[in-house]
Motif scaffolding. Structure first.
Motif, PDB file in Angstrom:
ATOM      1  N   PRO A 134       1.011  -1.170  -0.019  1.00 20.16           N
ATOM      2  CA  PRO A 134       0.203  -0.120   0.014  1.00 20.16           C
ATOM      3  C   PRO A 134       0.802   1.416  -0.066  1.00 20.16           C
ATOM      4  O   PRO A 134       2.000   1.252   0.767  1.00 20.16           O
TER       5      PRO A 134
ATOM      6  N   ARG B  10     -11.899   0.699   9.936  1.00 19.97           N
ATOM      7  CA  ARG B  10     -10.664   0.165   9.035  1.00 19.97           C
ATOM      8  C   ARG B  10     -11.313  -0.369   7.899  1.00 19.97           C
ATOM      9  O   ARG B  10     -10.711   0.107   6.613  1.00 19.97           O
TER      10      ARG B  10
ATOM     11  N   GLU C 174     -10.527   1.450   3.973  1.00 19.51           N
ATOM     12  CA  GLU C 174      -9.748   0.875   3.184  1.00 19.51           C
ATOM     13  C   GLU C 174     -10.698   0.596   1.971  1.00 19.51           C
ATOM     14  O   GLU C 174     -10.259   0.381   0.749  1.00 19.51           O
TER      15      GLU C 174
ATOM     16  N   GLU D 217      -7.986   2.803  -1.552  1.00 15.51           N
ATOM     17  CA  GLU D 217      -7.431   1.356  -2.008  1.00 15.51           C
ATOM     18  C   GLU D 217      -6.046   1.288  -1.742  1.00 15.51           C
ATOM     19  O   GLU D 217      -5.481   0.167  -1.720  1.00 15.51           O
TER      20      GLU D 217
ATOM     21  N   THR E 288      -4.387   2.276   0.843  1.00 12.44           N
ATOM     22  CA  THR E 288      -4.038   2.534   2.203  1.00 12.44           C
ATOM     23  C   THR E 288      -4.241   1.119   3.009  1.00 12.44           C
ATOM     24  O   THR E 288      -5.207   0.571   2.730  1.00 12.44           O
ATOM     25  N   GLN E 289      -3.265   0.855   3.773  1.00 17.93           N
ATOM     26  CA  GLN E 289      -3.297  -0.098   4.588  1.00 17.93           C
ATOM     27  C   GLN E 289      -3.784   0.402   6.002  1.00 17.93           C
ATOM     28  O   GLN E 289      -3.116   1.303   6.621  1.00 17.93           O
TER      29      GLN E 289
END
Length: 135
Positions: free
Chosen positions: A5, A23, A27, A31, A33-34
């Motif tokens: 990510p 979370r 998410e 997309e 990003t963790q």
């Protein structure tokens, strides 16, 4: 092909189910990003290794904090002060349960980049708050 990510966020809160919902929501919106989740009781600002961390999101309860602690600072705000002292380079967003205008102002004065009341949180407001913190 890079599957890592582009950004990493950390959601910290006492309500594990709500943290997992955040979370999932983040998410789905971002997309690249963790999002990791940590319990508030286990969070240690000194030992988190945040070299690649872009944003911290804290879910704090200000409910029942109408009476300040002995030193005049509520536990939620004391936490924010300690956090700001330990990690001023990572922006953080406070999602507050039971807060009011005074807790919002105090959170911002004590280092929070943005403040959102949990009861009024929508995906759009969450997205806007994240964008504001990253700007």
């Amino acid at each position: 092909m890079n599957t890592q990510p582009a950004q990493r966020f950390l959601v910290v809160g006492a309500d594990a189910q709500y943290a997992r919902w955040l979370r999932h929501r983040i998410e789905a919106m971002r997309e690249d990003t963790q999002v990791d989740v940590a319990a508030l009781a286990d969070f240690d600002p000194q030992a988190r290794g945040d070299d690649d961390l872009r944003l911290l999101i804290f879910v704090l309860s200000f409910a029942g904090e109408t009476e300040p602690a002995e030193d005049g600072v509520s536990p939620g705000l004391a936490f924010l002060r300690a956090l700001a002292a330990s990690s001023p380079r990572v922006p953080y967003l406070v999602i507050a349960e039971g807060g009011n205008e005074l807790s919002a102002i105090a959170s911002l004065r004590n280092g929070a980049t943005d403040y959102l009341p949990r009861g009024l949180l929508t995906p759009e407001r969450l997205g806007a708050g994240i964008e504001y913190c990253l700007a």
